[in-house]
Scaffold this motif. Structure first.
Motif, mmCIF file in Angstrom:
data_model
loop_
_atom_site.group_PDB
_atom_site.id
_atom_site.type_symbol
_atom_site.label_atom_id
_atom_site.label_comp_id
_atom_site.label_asym_id
_atom_site.label_seq_id
_atom_site.Cartn_x
_atom_site.Cartn_y
_atom_site.Cartn_z
ATOM 1 N N LEU A 40 31.257 36.012 31.636
ATOM 2 C CA LEU A 40 31.187 37.063 32.653
ATOM 3 C C LEU A 40 30.879 38.391 31.992
ATOM 4 O O LEU A 40 31.340 38.677 30.885
ATOM 5 C CB LEU A 40 32.525 37.168 33.400
ATOM 6 C CG LEU A 40 32.615 38.239 34.494
ATOM 7 C CD1 LEU A 40 31.767 37.844 35.700
ATOM 8 C CD2 LEU A 40 34.068 38.472 34.914
ATOM 9 N N TYR A 195 39.422 37.364 37.835
ATOM 10 C CA TYR A 195 38.671 36.346 37.091
ATOM 11 C C TYR A 195 39.674 35.452 36.381
ATOM 12 O O TYR A 195 40.455 35.910 35.542
ATOM 13 C CB TYR A 195 37.741 37.020 36.085
ATOM 14 C CG TYR A 195 36.846 36.087 35.316
ATOM 15 C CD1 TYR A 195 35.929 35.269 35.956
ATOM 16 C CD2 TYR A 195 36.882 36.050 33.916
ATOM 17 C CE1 TYR A 195 35.087 34.423 35.244
ATOM 18 C CE2 TYR A 195 36.040 35.216 33.194
ATOM 19 C CZ TYR A 195 35.135 34.405 33.860
ATOM 20 O OH TYR A 195 34.304 33.576 33.156
ATOM 21 N N MET A 217 37.221 34.869 41.256
ATOM 22 C CA MET A 217 36.456 33.829 40.570
ATOM 23 C C MET A 217 37.467 32.938 39.876
ATOM 24 O O MET A 217 38.197 33.385 38.981
ATOM 25 C CB MET A 217 35.498 34.461 39.564
ATOM 26 C CG MET A 217 34.359 35.216 40.235
ATOM 27 S SD MET A 217 33.554 36.410 39.124
ATOM 28 C CE MET A 217 34.734 37.760 39.235
#
Length: 302
Positions: A40, A195, A217
């Motif tokens: 990411l 995340y 995510m």
């Protein structure tokens, strides 16, 4: 705030080099289905970027992403990459650091235990080939971090496990609760993204935290607890690997189903996972729940 999935696969990628499963075969025939290993990039202004982890595919991921290319007007050795935040010491999260050894200063944010793993391995001394090249900053659970202007990060403590490459003798010197983190990003406007590339379990407290995000995510490594064992006897279960399976009454799909006001995306998806097979019942279950399946190049703007 911009978030960009440079890679959405679990360790090994899709296709995996030694695998002839249906997903890998399909991705070889149709390269648009392929995914590189989990990575990411996040930015508050679109100019300076923080990498979250450093995948073994990092060089290719940076090469194919134009906004992460050096800009000659800023000098011969310029890079928009301002630092790397590590959520664990797993090999597929740290090996890419070795690709960043080319004399450019790099800031690394990690827990004391993860930094200790790096310091114990002479390979990572290559990140300090000139004085001051490697800059480290310790991160602690629930203590906000400001790595870039306009971007606040809050590390989230998760149940952890030791990566297999860490010797037993060394584990006594490390803290288990520092081995796996989730990350909460918050923009100056108050927009929030989470995340969680490795999610061992979902607690009520964590679910409440995710409910206050705009986008999450989440670990999508395996569909079922015994997914790998059915492919190859003797391999570990999802739980033993530190991954909450998607399916089943206690899976992440059930846990996330109620967060309909939050954009939910599965990432870190293993090549064996049936949600990658177009038209599969598992893929339909995820999409019908309003959850997206991450892919390389996926852009999230908040």
């Amino acid at each position: 705030m911009r978030l960009h999935l440079l890679g959405a696969a679990a360790g090994g990628g899709l296709p995996q080099w030694n695998c002839a499963c249906s997903n890998c075969q399909a991705s070889r025939s149709h390269p648009t289905l392929a995914r590189s290993q989990s990575q990411l990039a996040v930015s508050a202004d679109g100019n300076d970027w923080l990498l979250v982890n450093a995948s073994p595919d990092l060089r290719d991921q940076l090469s194919r992403t134009s906004f992460l290319h050096p800009k000659p007007q800023y000098g011969l050795r310029h890079t928009p990459v301002a630092g790397v935040l590590l959520t664990s010491a797993d090999l597929d999260h740290i090996l890419g650091l070795l690709l960043m050894r080319e004399f450019t200063p790099v800031s690394i944010y990690a827990t004391d235990s993860v930094l200790s793993v790096l310091e114990s391995n002479p390979f990572f001394s290559m990140l300090e080939r000139v004085p001051g090249q490697k800059r480290t900053q310790t991160i602690r659970h629930d203590v906000p971090l400001l790595p870039l202007p306009g971007l606040k990060i809050i590390p989230i403590e998760l149940p952890g496990s030791f990566p297999m490459h860490i010797p037993t003798a060394m584990r006594d010197r490390l803290k288990l609760n520092e081995m796996t983190l989730g990350v909460l990003f918050e923009s100056s406007e108050g927009r929030r993204a989470a995340y969680l590339p490795a999610l061992p379990s979902m607690t009520p407290e964590l679910l409440d935290l995710l409910s206050n995000c705009n986008v999450v995510m989440v670990d999508g490594t395996l569909w079922s607890e015994d997914e790998l064992q059915r492919l190859q006897p003797g391999t570990p279960s999802a739980t033993e690997m530190g991954h909450m399976p998607i399916g089943g009454p206690y899976g992440s799909l059930t846990a996330l189903r109620g967060l309909t006001h939050v954009r939910r995306i599965y990432t870190h998806i293993n090549n064996s996972n049936p949600i990658l097979a177009n038209g599969s019942e598992e893929q339909k279950a995820v999409l019908n729940a309003g959850i997206e399946i991450g892919y390389d190049g996926m852009e999230i703007n908040l």
